[in-house]
Scaffold this active site. Structure first.
Site, mmCIF file in Angstrom:
data_model
loop_
_atom_site.group_PDB
_atom_site.id
_atom_site.type_symbol
_atom_site.label_atom_id
_atom_site.label_comp_id
_atom_site.label_asym_id
_atom_site.label_seq_id
_atom_site.Cartn_x
_atom_site.Cartn_y
_atom_site.Cartn_z
ATOM 1 N N GLU A 424 0.799 -1.235 0.000
ATOM 2 C CA GLU A 424 0.000 0.000 0.000
ATOM 3 C C GLU A 424 0.830 1.283 0.000
ATOM 4 O O GLU A 424 0.571 2.202 0.768
ATOM 5 C CB GLU A 424 -0.955 0.010 1.198
ATOM 6 C CG GLU A 424 -1.893 -1.174 1.226
ATOM 7 C CD GLU A 424 -2.856 -1.143 2.407
ATOM 8 O OE1 GLU A 424 -2.781 -0.206 3.226
ATOM 9 O OE2 GLU A 424 -3.695 -2.063 2.496
ATOM 10 N N ASN A 471 2.230 -5.115 -3.189
ATOM 11 C CA ASN A 471 0.844 -5.454 -2.874
ATOM 12 C C ASN A 471 0.042 -4.182 -2.593
ATOM 13 O O ASN A 471 0.524 -3.271 -1.918
ATOM 14 C CB ASN A 471 0.840 -6.345 -1.617
ATOM 15 C CG ASN A 471 -0.481 -7.029 -1.376
ATOM 16 O OD1 ASN A 471 -1.017 -7.673 -2.283
ATOM 17 N ND2 ASN A 471 -1.012 -6.924 -0.157
ATOM 18 N N HIS A 507 -10.279 -6.516 -1.974
ATOM 19 C CA HIS A 507 -11.397 -6.435 -1.027
ATOM 20 C C HIS A 507 -12.518 -5.720 -1.788
ATOM 21 O O HIS A 507 -12.674 -4.502 -1.701
ATOM 22 C CB HIS A 507 -10.991 -5.634 0.218
ATOM 23 C CG HIS A 507 -9.847 -6.244 0.959
ATOM 24 N ND1 HIS A 507 -9.972 -7.424 1.670
ATOM 25 C CD2 HIS A 507 -8.550 -5.864 1.090
ATOM 26 C CE1 HIS A 507 -8.802 -7.727 2.216
ATOM 27 N NE2 HIS A 507 -7.924 -6.799 1.873
ATOM 28 N N GLU A 536 -5.804 -11.029 -1.112
ATOM 29 C CA GLU A 536 -6.661 -10.852 0.066
ATOM 30 C C GLU A 536 -8.131 -10.846 -0.336
ATOM 31 O O GLU A 536 -8.932 -10.045 0.169
ATOM 32 C CB GLU A 536 -6.307 -9.535 0.780
ATOM 33 C CG GLU A 536 -4.846 -9.419 1.163
ATOM 34 C CD GLU A 536 -4.493 -8.124 1.894
ATOM 35 O OE1 GLU A 536 -5.416 -7.430 2.362
ATOM 36 O OE2 GLU A 536 -3.289 -7.818 1.979
ATOM 37 N N ASP A 538 -11.890 -10.896 -0.744
ATOM 38 C CA ASP A 538 -13.187 -11.061 -0.089
ATOM 39 C C ASP A 538 -14.209 -10.245 -0.867
ATOM 40 O O ASP A 538 -13.873 -9.240 -1.496
ATOM 41 C CB ASP A 538 -13.176 -10.724 1.409
ATOM 42 C CG ASP A 538 -12.532 -9.395 1.769
ATOM 43 O OD1 ASP A 538 -12.597 -8.457 0.947
ATOM 44 O OD2 ASP A 538 -11.971 -9.286 2.868
HETATM 45 C C1 XIL Z 1 -6.351 -6.477 8.304
HETATM 46 C C2 XIL Z 1 -6.729 -7.666 9.153
HETATM 47 O O1 XIL Z 1 -7.623 -8.473 8.423
HETATM 48 C C3 XIL Z 1 -7.371 -7.226 10.437
HETATM 49 O O2 XIL Z 1 -7.555 -8.330 11.312
HETATM 50 C C4 XIL Z 1 -6.502 -6.171 11.123
HETATM 51 O O3 XIL Z 1 -7.193 -5.673 12.240
HETATM 52 C C5 XIL Z 1 -6.177 -5.041 10.177
HETATM 53 O O4 XIL Z 1 -5.550 -5.557 9.014
HETATM 54 N N1 XIL Z 1 -4.978 -4.805 3.704
HETATM 55 C C6 XIL Z 1 -3.963 -5.574 4.196
HETATM 56 C C7 XIL Z 1 -4.206 -6.445 5.369
HETATM 57 O O5 XIL Z 1 -2.897 -5.625 3.592
HETATM 58 O O6 XIL Z 1 -3.056 -6.589 6.162
HETATM 59 C C8 XIL Z 1 -5.345 -5.960 6.213
HETATM 60 O O7 XIL Z 1 -5.616 -6.939 7.194
HETATM 61 C C9 XIL Z 1 -6.555 -5.705 5.356
HETATM 62 C C10 XIL Z 1 -6.255 -4.658 4.321
#
Ligand code: XIL
Length: 628
Positions: A424, A471, A507, A536, A538
């Site tokens: 990020e 990422n 996400h 990641e 979802d």
């Molecule tokens: C999130 C986790 O899912 C949570 O449990 C934590 O509180 C915060 O981080 N992008 C990322 C991840 O790269 O590391 C994040 O994970 C979600 C967004």
């Protein structure tokens, strides 16, 4: 040729004519009855090759696998096999329901009962050698010859008798979906050498130069990655017996290989062995998709990692203590990512303190259960994740950051398949504090874009074999943020920075970004020769940013169906846009809805519901993999 199986397994093949004719010649009384009985069973649908193999042996015990290969032209639907020891006794098993206390019988679980022609299913076991050597009994059963009998599991059964597949055990990964199946040797060089990866044999890659490879639909390990392991692991075979080279004595086997008594895993994700993949296609045949969710196995449908984020360490719902999570994990996934415990402040809380115990336990758990690890993340701006000492660091910032990156990357070198090196760094489209399109993080303030270049260079020095990813989120939008990400990777490549791929967090919302934009974003990275990994994934059912979108306060049938279709389309877009050799894999950000970081929105973004039951989303994901 499968040197491993040739040297360490006994096989019962269909149509064992020597035994049949010997029995037929017996003409008297009981012998005749026994022969008739044997032939009656033996001639009944003898359709499989059943083998018993030992993968790891130490002073007091051994682990191994029983593999059933369908040698007929019709599918086997459900199996029941048996075996008996002289001295050894079973102490645990996984991926089958095992009964008896010598002899033993084993039947399939819901998801590995169907074996298509030419395909194999394996399940694993551990034995107590009880003073003997590791035995290799004949495997019997109507599908592989001979009858199955097992003593009833009575009160006389020893305390260590076979546990069900859900019983917690720790073991090496001989039966993983990446295990050495007979045809998976196709990827090994002609030398006959293989890679002993912490006690498990894998083919050596032919063309992949570093890391893990997926050549010819088979998992393989590059020679450099293989040889990076500590002794006694590494490249084996090619003239000497491979089997003997992995039969580690207790004195040479590190604790991570010899099964321990600590209960941290229940089953190896054996599922359908990788040998079932057709060599001409990177996607398994859709006919192998079972109609019911119980028999689905996502990882069996893909020739790239299917991962999941897990909690561990002192987090609530640690995967290490949850048999429900492990059951889902081993059935569907072959890679894991630590959802939190491998982030900056967890592993480097103060300048002079590195804290690896929790991450080591998770990585060991993965390795013992045949899972690879995608590690996340070496550098991340997120305020709570930046160790406090870094925020106010007054010394040589680049030197400090180099120590951070290299200490962690070196610690896990050879144990993780890949890293999110920088997470990020690119600014959101609406970020008013952005500097040159980058997030105005402490790292950018101190080093400019050079912090990204250097992070990759340092990570590569410390771990030359892991794949290194940039990422980010909202980069699958095919908009200005995607362009900034592409400009970044173009710059990295132009400057010779060792980047292997781009991770798309994904996400996503139910209706945003569009599939067309997602696909175009993947394609743009793939066209640059980089790997593409969904890191990641979802899929929320609510879009709280769109006031005209439906609002779900529970997961309705309609919402679940739309979500399933969205999963299908995303996976299908990934397969369309990314050539097989550049697929870093797909990871979902959590196992079951209650684990999701969006659970309190409320939302239900994952593949399993709050009771660990498969959702339509799981079938949607599977259908995306199979092109349905
Ligand atoms: C999130 C986790 O899912 C949570 O449990 C934590 O509180 C915060 O981080 N992008 C990322 C991840 O790269 O590391 C994040 O994970 C979600 C967004």
């Amino acid at each position: 040729m499968n040197r491993h199986n040739n040297n360490s397994s006994f096989t019962t093949t269909a149509g064992d004519t020597t035994m049949q004719s010997a029995l037929i010649k017996k003409t008297l009384g009981m012998a005749t009855m026994l022969a008739a009985s044997f032939l009656a069973q033996h001639s009944f649908a003898q359709s499989a090759n059943c083998s018993y193999s030992i993968s790891n042996e130490w002073n007091t015990g051994a682990t191994g696998a029983i593999t059933i290969t369908n040698t007929s032209t019709t599918a086997i639907n459900g199996w029941n096999i048996g075996w008996q020891y002289t001295t050894n006794r079973l102490s645990s098993s996984w991926n089958a329901t095992v009964s008896g206390s010598n002899p033993y019988a084993a039947t399939n679980l819901a998801w590995n009962g169907t074996i298509q022609p030419g395909q194999s299913v394996s399940f694993g076991f551990q034995v107590d050698k009880r003073g003997g050597s590791a035995e290799r009994p004949t495997v019997t059963g109507s599908i592989c010859g001979g009858s199955v009998s097992s003593t009833p599991a009575s009160s006389s059964a020893p305390a260590s008798s076979a546990r069900s597949s859900s019983s917690p055990i720790a073991l090496s990964s001989s039966a993983s979906s990446r295990s050495v199946a007979s045809s998976s040797i196709a990827s090994s060089p002609a030398s006959g050498q293989q890679c002993n990866w912490y006690g498990t044999l894998y083919p050596l890659c032919v063309t992949t130069q570093s890391g893990w490879g997926y050549e010819n639909n088979k998992s393989c390990i590059s020679r450099t990655t293989c040889t990076s392991q500590p002794a006694p692991y590494g490249v084996v075979g090619g003239g000497s017996s491979v089997a003997s080279s992995i039969a580690l004595s207790s004195s040479s086997a590190p604790s991570s290989v010899a099964p321990s008594s600590s209960s941290i895993g229940s089953s190896i994700g054996s599922s359908v062995a990788s040998s079932i993949a057709p060599s001409s296609s990177s996607i398994r045949s859709s006919s192998s998709v079972a109609s019911s969710a119980a028999s689905l196995s996502l990882k069996a449908l893909a020739d790239f990692p299917i991962g999941v984020a897990v909690r561990a360490g002192s987090e609530a719902n640690s995967v290490l203590g949850s048999s429900q999570q492990q059951s889902v994990l081993f059935q569907h996934f072959d890679q894991l990512t630590a959802e939190n415990i491998m982030k900056m402040s967890y592993m480097h809380p103060s300048e002079t303190t590195f804290s690896f115990a929790n991450a080591d336990a998770l990585v060991d758990f993965a390795r013992q259960n045949g899972l690879s690890v995608h590690a996340h993340a070496l550098i991340w701006h997120e305020d709570y994740q930046v160790p406090n000492f870094m925020k106010s660091y007054s010394g040589d910032f680049p030197a400090m950051l180099k120590t951070h990156v290299q200490t962690i990357a070196a610690h896990f070198s050879g144990k993780v398949a890949s890293w999110d090196v920088v997470n990020e760094a690119i600014a959101e489209n609406s970020d008013g504090n952005a500097v040159n399109g980058f997030r105005n993080s402490v790292f950018y303030q101190k080093m400019g874009v050079n912090f990204i270049d250097q992070a990759f260079i340092w990570a590569n020095e410390a771990d030359p074999v892991a794949d290194l990813y940039y990422n980010d989120f909202n980069t699958e939008t095919n908009d200005a943020k995607t362009t900034r990400m592409l400009n970044l990777v173009d710059g990295l490549k132009a400057r010779g920075v060792p980047i292997d791929g781009v991770g798309f967090q994904m996400h996503v919302l139910p209706d945003w970004p569009s599939i067309a934009n997602i696909e175009a974003s993947f394609r743009a990275v793939a066209q640059r020769g980089l790997k593409v990994k969904i890191t990641e994934l979802d899929v929320r059912v609510n879009n709280k940013y769109n006031s005209s979108a439906p609002v779900y306060t529970s997961l309705t049938t309609a919402a679940a169906a739309a979500q399933a279709e969205r999963y299908r389309q995303i996976v299908a877009a990934y397969l369309r846009a990314v050539p097989a050799a550049q697929r870093g894999g797909i990871t979902v950000w959590g196992t079951w809805d209650a684990q999701s970081w969006f659970a309190s929105d409320p939302d239900w973004p994952l593949l399993f519901d709050n009771n660990f039951q498969p959702k339509p989303a799981l079938q949607g994901f599977a259908n995306g993999l199979t092109g349905q």
